[in-house]
Scaffold this motif. Structure first.
Motif: not given
Ligand code: KG4
Ligand code: ZN
Length: 336
Positions: A114-115, A310, A7, A9, A110-111, A305, A79-80, A88
């Protein structure tokens, strides 16, 4: 299945190894707070440079802590987007290189998903469907989640994210960065009824948010109360930030409860950095109790984060045989 997750981001370099998408074998986060602190916010160019420095040692540490080498890894999750594009790209390029060199499948995550999935790292995760509030420095959105990859966005902020408002108010008062945890602490002993800041609800049925008005109200309040020589008294600051926090939390809590009721869903999940806020956690519990809604709160460590969240999503997709191509790109905005 053992997944190496990465990760990058925003301003934290994270790497984790997860067993079967649930058991954390390692979860390393390297914070860049000391780099950005003096600017009162994240400086994107500095963030990507710092990720470049940290990514190799952090991934190495994650593997070592898990007691593994790349040979013991079955797939890579990274993470994309959404996030800072330069940040990123560091994680994504690194993940692709490792996947190619080690002959491993990799998948972009997708972040936001993930959250929302961080809650599955807890001992008692919710069943689907649930209503999830993602509230962080970059996002304030409500989702209905019916399964991995099955989302409906119910509302989002029309301007500032809640965490951004916390950070800007803290910066205005010279309290430090990031502002959220500082205001969280100061508010404990402040009078949250001292100043009545606006609660922007927009329209009655809307599940959208708006926080720029509250922020401006704080700026105007400060302008009409010029700083005395020697600085503002401690109580003034505490009352101000706890009144600001209460306005933000009132709206977050009421819209989340409203979303669950509108959707006829009994479960609520909080996610993102602001979900670590103690007053928000207390208020959402209080407001849900009488309405027979069950609230699921990730540990504070999984709110901000991290790469473990992720890995939860990556495991789910890799398990289904999904793989991203090496041509996968990063996107600063990536709708869920
Ligand atoms: O999820 P996160 O680590 O990064 C983003 O994806 O944005 O969230 C960072 C944000 C920052 O704005 C920070 O001030 C806020 O979360 N935050 C908090 C708390 N801890 C972090 N806000 C309020 N109370 C906290 N305890
Ligand atoms: Zn985040």
């Amino acid at each position: 299945m053992r997944v190496l997750a990465i990760e990058t981001s925003c301003d934290d370099t994270g790497a984790a190894v997860l067993l079967d998408g649930r058991k954390i074998l390692s979860n390393i986060v390297s914070s860049q707070v000391s780099v950005h602190q003096k600017y009162g916010g994240v400086v994107p160019e500095l963030a990507s440079r710092k990720h470049i420095e940290s990514i190799v040692p952090i991934v190495r540490e994650a593997l070592e802590t898990a007691g593994l080498t790349l040979k013991g890894i079955d797939g890579i999750a990274v993470t994309q987007g959404p996030g800072l594009i330069g940040s990123l790209l560091v994680g994504l390029s690194f993940a692709k290189s490792v996947a190619l060199a080690a002959g491993l499948p990799f998948v972009g995550v997708n972040h936001i998903e993930a959250h929302l999935s961080a809650i599955f790292l807890e001992e008692k995760p919710p069943r689907f469907p649930f209503v999830g509030l993602v509230v962080s420095g970059g996002h304030t959105s409500l989702y209905r989640m019916d399964g991995f990859g099955k989302f409906a966005r119910l509302g989002q902020t029309r301007d500032d994210a809640a965490g951004e408002a916390y950070d800007k108010v803290a910066k205005l008062l010279g309290l430090g960065y990031p502002g959220g945890p500082i205001i969280d602490e100061l508010s404990k002993t402040g009078n949250r009824g001292a100043i009545r800041f606006p609660r922007p609800v927009l329209s009655r049925h809307s599940l959208d948010f708006s926080f720029s008005g509250v922020k401006t109200a704080v700026v105007n309040y400060v302008k009409t109360h010029p700083e005395p020589a020697g600085g503002y008294p401690e109580d003034f600051v505490k009352d101000l930030v706890s009144s600001f926090q209460e306005a933000v939390i009132d709206v977050l809590v009421s819209k989340t409860v409203q979303a669950a009721q509108q959707e006829g869903v009994k479960r609520i999940v909080l996610a993102g950095g602001v979900a670590a806020n103690q007053r928000l956690r207390q208020r959402i519990m209080e407001e849900s109790r009488g309405r027979k809604l069950n609230v699921y709160l990730p540990s504070p460590l999984f709110c901000t984060d991290n790469a473990a969240m992720v890995g939860v999503v990556g495991h789910e997709y890799l398990k289904r045989g999904m793989k991203s191509p090496l041509s996968l790109n990063a996107f600063s905005s990536l709708p869920l």
